[in-house]
Design a protein around this motif. Structure first.
Motif, PDB file in Angstrom:
ATOM      1  N   TYR A 216      -8.423   6.573  -1.005  1.00 27.27           N
ATOM      2  CA  TYR A 216      -7.867   5.629  -0.054  1.00 27.27           C
ATOM      3  C   TYR A 216      -8.954   4.655   0.449  1.00 27.27           C
ATOM      4  O   TYR A 216      -9.951   4.888   0.734  1.00 27.27           O
TER       5      TYR A 216
ATOM      6  N   TYR B 105      -2.846  11.181  -4.673  1.00 31.84           N
ATOM      7  CA  TYR B 105      -2.634  10.741  -3.146  1.00 31.84           C
ATOM      8  C   TYR B 105      -3.121  11.771  -2.197  1.00 31.84           C
ATOM      9  O   TYR B 105      -3.123  11.441  -1.024  1.00 31.84           O
TER      10      TYR B 105
ATOM     11  N   ASN C  88      -2.763   7.801  -8.190  1.00 36.67           N
ATOM     12  CA  ASN C  88      -1.696   8.920  -8.298  1.00 36.67           C
ATOM     13  C   ASN C  88      -2.377  10.114  -7.740  1.00 36.67           C
ATOM     14  O   ASN C  88      -1.257  11.062  -7.249  1.00 36.67           O
TER      15      ASN C  88
ATOM     16  N   TYR D 196       0.790  -1.239  -0.117  1.00 34.14           N
ATOM     17  CA  TYR D 196      -0.094  -0.016  -0.057  1.00 34.14           C
ATOM     18  C   TYR D 196       0.864   1.282   0.097  1.00 34.14           C
ATOM     19  O   TYR D 196       1.865   1.269   0.690  1.00 34.14           O
ATOM     20  N   HIS D 197       0.300   2.215  -0.680  1.00 36.06           N
ATOM     21  CA  HIS D 197       0.879   3.540  -0.392  1.00 36.06           C
ATOM     22  C   HIS D 197       0.109   3.887   0.901  1.00 36.06           C
ATOM     23  O   HIS D 197      -1.032   3.875   0.994  1.00 36.06           O
TER      24      HIS D 197
ATOM     25  N   SER E 104       5.111   6.391  -0.485  1.00 33.67           N
ATOM     26  CA  SER E 104       4.887   5.245  -1.465  1.00 33.67           C
ATOM     27  C   SER E 104       5.108   3.965  -0.755  1.00 33.67           C
ATOM     28  O   SER E 104       5.898   3.725   0.209  1.00 33.67           O
ATOM     29  N   ARG E 105       4.777   2.782  -1.634  1.00 36.31           N
ATOM     30  CA  ARG E 105       4.934   1.395  -1.128  1.00 36.31           C
ATOM     31  C   ARG E 105       6.494   1.168  -0.813  1.00 36.31           C
ATOM     32  O   ARG E 105       6.555   0.494   0.139  1.00 36.31           O
TER      33      ARG E 105
ATOM     34  N   ARG F 158       2.088  11.543   2.401  1.00 36.58           N
ATOM     35  CA  ARG F 158       2.021  10.056   1.620  1.00 36.58           C
ATOM     36  C   ARG F 158       3.367   9.682   1.461  1.00 36.58           C
ATOM     37  O   ARG F 158       4.207  10.461   0.882  1.00 36.58           O
TER      38      ARG F 158
END
Length: 123
Positions: A110, A104, A102, A31-32, A51-52, A49
């Motif tokens: 989410y 975010y 993208n 997950y992000h 990123s993974r 945020r």
């Protein structure tokens, strides 16, 4: 995945807090991870945020270098280190996860949310 945020509290202006978001049921690397906050009477606001892979981290404009998002894959936990806290940072803080997006900064993208943790900063 289930997310649980913790680490909030009552602090004075200028103090620091570290929020944690523990994931269970699935690896956090799928997950992000986003952090949002919501103050009374206001809309939910994007904070950060990661990123993974942890390679890309974004912050809301108001952060201005005070907050740092990070992840610990071994502990399956995401963190938000908050320094130089201000009274206007008072809010309930949430962590959230999304597999692919993208956009975010948008809370609506989410998929999974943890219960919020209250952060109160006194002047």
């Amino acid at each position: 995945v289930q997310l649980q945020a913790s680490g909030g509290g009552l602090v004075q202006a200028g103090d620091s807090l570290r929020l944690s978001c523990i994931a269970s049921g699935e690896n956090l690397t799928n997950y992000h991870m986003g952090w949002f906050r919501q103050a009374p009477g206001k809309e939910r606001e994007f904070v950060a945020r990661i990123s993974r892979t942890g390679a890309a981290i974004y912050y809301g404009e108001f952060v201005k270098g005070r907050f740092t998002a990070a992840g610990d894959d071994a502990k399956n936990t995401a963190y938000l280190q908050m320094n130089s806290l201000k009274p206007e940072d008072t809010a309930v803080y949430y962590c959230a996860g999304v597999r692919h997006s993208n956009y975010y900064t948008r809370a609506t993208v989410y998929e999974y949310w943890g219960r919020g943790t209250q952060v109160t900063v006194s002047s």
